[in-house]
Design an enzyme around this catalytic site. Sequence first.
Site, PDB file in Angstrom:
ATOM      1  N   GLU A 103       0.849  -1.199   0.000  1.00  0.00           N
ATOM      2  CA  GLU A 103       0.000   0.000   0.000  1.00  0.00           C
ATOM      3  C   GLU A 103       0.881   1.244   0.000  1.00  0.00           C
ATOM      4  O   GLU A 103       1.953   1.247   0.602  1.00  0.00           O
ATOM      5  CB  GLU A 103      -0.883  -0.037   1.267  1.00  0.00           C
ATOM      6  N   ASP A 105       0.259   5.459   0.550  1.00  0.00           N
ATOM      7  CA  ASP A 105      -0.815   6.358   1.012  1.00  0.00           C
ATOM      8  C   ASP A 105      -0.511   7.844   0.980  1.00  0.00           C
ATOM      9  O   ASP A 105       0.577   8.260   1.387  1.00  0.00           O
ATOM     10  CB  ASP A 105      -1.094   6.093   2.511  1.00  0.00           C
ATOM     11  N   GLU A 107      -2.655  10.791   2.984  1.00  0.00           N
ATOM     12  CA  GLU A 107      -3.771  10.976   3.921  1.00  0.00           C
ATOM     13  C   GLU A 107      -3.735  12.397   4.472  1.00  0.00           C
ATOM     14  O   GLU A 107      -2.731  12.803   5.058  1.00  0.00           O
ATOM     15  CB  GLU A 107      -3.661  10.000   5.091  1.00  0.00           C
ATOM     16  N   THR A 120       2.016  10.529   4.884  1.00  0.00           N
ATOM     17  CA  THR A 120       2.278   9.536   3.833  1.00  0.00           C
ATOM     18  C   THR A 120       2.743   8.257   4.528  1.00  0.00           C
ATOM     19  O   THR A 120       3.307   8.303   5.612  1.00  0.00           O
ATOM     20  CB  THR A 120       3.381  10.007   2.862  1.00  0.00           C
ATOM     21  N   TRP A 194      -7.589   8.653  15.517  1.00  0.00           N
ATOM     22  CA  TRP A 194      -6.191   9.042  15.376  1.00  0.00           C
ATOM     23  C   TRP A 194      -6.051  10.527  15.033  1.00  0.00           C
ATOM     24  O   TRP A 194      -5.148  11.211  15.499  1.00  0.00           O
ATOM     25  CB  TRP A 194      -5.610   8.149  14.263  1.00  0.00           C
TER      26      TRP A 194
END
Length: 280
Positions: A103, A105, A107, A120, A194
């Site tokens: 993966e 990412d 975000e 990231t 989070w």
Amino acid sequence: MESWVVFGLFAFVLVSSVNAIVRVDNTSFYENYRLTWGIDHALLVKQDKEIQLSIDKYSGAGFESKALYGSRFFHIKIKVPDKNSSGVITTFYLRSPSTHHDEIDFEFLGNNGPPYTLNTNLYTNGKGEREQQFRLWFNPTKHFHSYKLLWNQYQIVFLVDEVPIRVFKNNTEKGVSYPSKPMNIMASVWESQWAGKIDWRQAPFQAHYQGFHVDGCILNDLHIPKCYSSKYWWNHMENWKLNPTQQRSYKIVRNKYLTYDYCSDRSRYPKRPPECQINQ
Ligand SMILES: *[C@@H]1O[C@H](CO)[C@@H](O)[C@H](O)[C@H]1NC(C)=O
Ligand SMILES: *[C@@H]1O[C@H](CO)[C@@H](O)[C@H](O)[C@H]1NC(C)=O
Ligand SMILES: *[C@@H]1O[C@H](CO)[C@@H](O)[C@H](O)[C@H]1NC(C)=O
């Protein structure tokens, strides 16, 4: 000295974004993507050239690419939710459907005003915990900006507008695992403890995405080596490492805007992870 360096970075971004404006991406959402969840919280607008994903206390929403890709230069434009979006996460990422997944990412952690944080991360064989966070040098809730990922046999580069912010090299030969599985492109708006507690009185929170053209090597037979072919421009030699201009803006961004790096988090990693020991 420093102000010249910063000026250089912005001049570079400016020139690059002018180039980006000239190329209009007229691809309809449904050509390459499909909705996956929270379908009643997704709205296609501008003749399917833009999608709005909403989150309220009932649901968020997400979409994914119809195809799996084996190498690519992926890019999308995002405008992240405004208001006090503390607790809301807006994502754009690549993920392999397999267990022990790979993966990559992007975000965005919701917030009320600056600093706007982009997280990231990168997973190989189901193992992530490789976060690097950046304070963005613009307001991502105001306008669309491009978020891009170059992924070939030699490197994975995260870019914000045209600026490389993170590089993960293929150091397989030195014992570092490197994403190698076919992946879908995915995006979503969801909530996370989070990122803080959400103030639902301000809902719905809305993220917008544009630019659904995909430059990728589609895999139907899971035979990834064919995606390393030089018929794909992102595999060409000039994309095996950053060019000198990119290298300069990369250094500036890392110096000024990197706010968290797992590589230097000694409380989490008393022994530096192997990829951090190698001079990137
Ligand atoms: C973009 O798509 C719209 C609707 O599908 C079409 O009417 C228009 O001509 C297209 N524009 C370009 C520049 O291709
Ligand atoms: C990583 O590099 C090695 C050569 O060092 C190559 O054989 C391998 O295919 C590369 N892996 C990926 C996933 O591109
Ligand atoms: C944003 O909302 C959260 C959740 O209600 C709250 O804890 C936080 O203080 C708010 N931030 C600001 C700056 O208003």
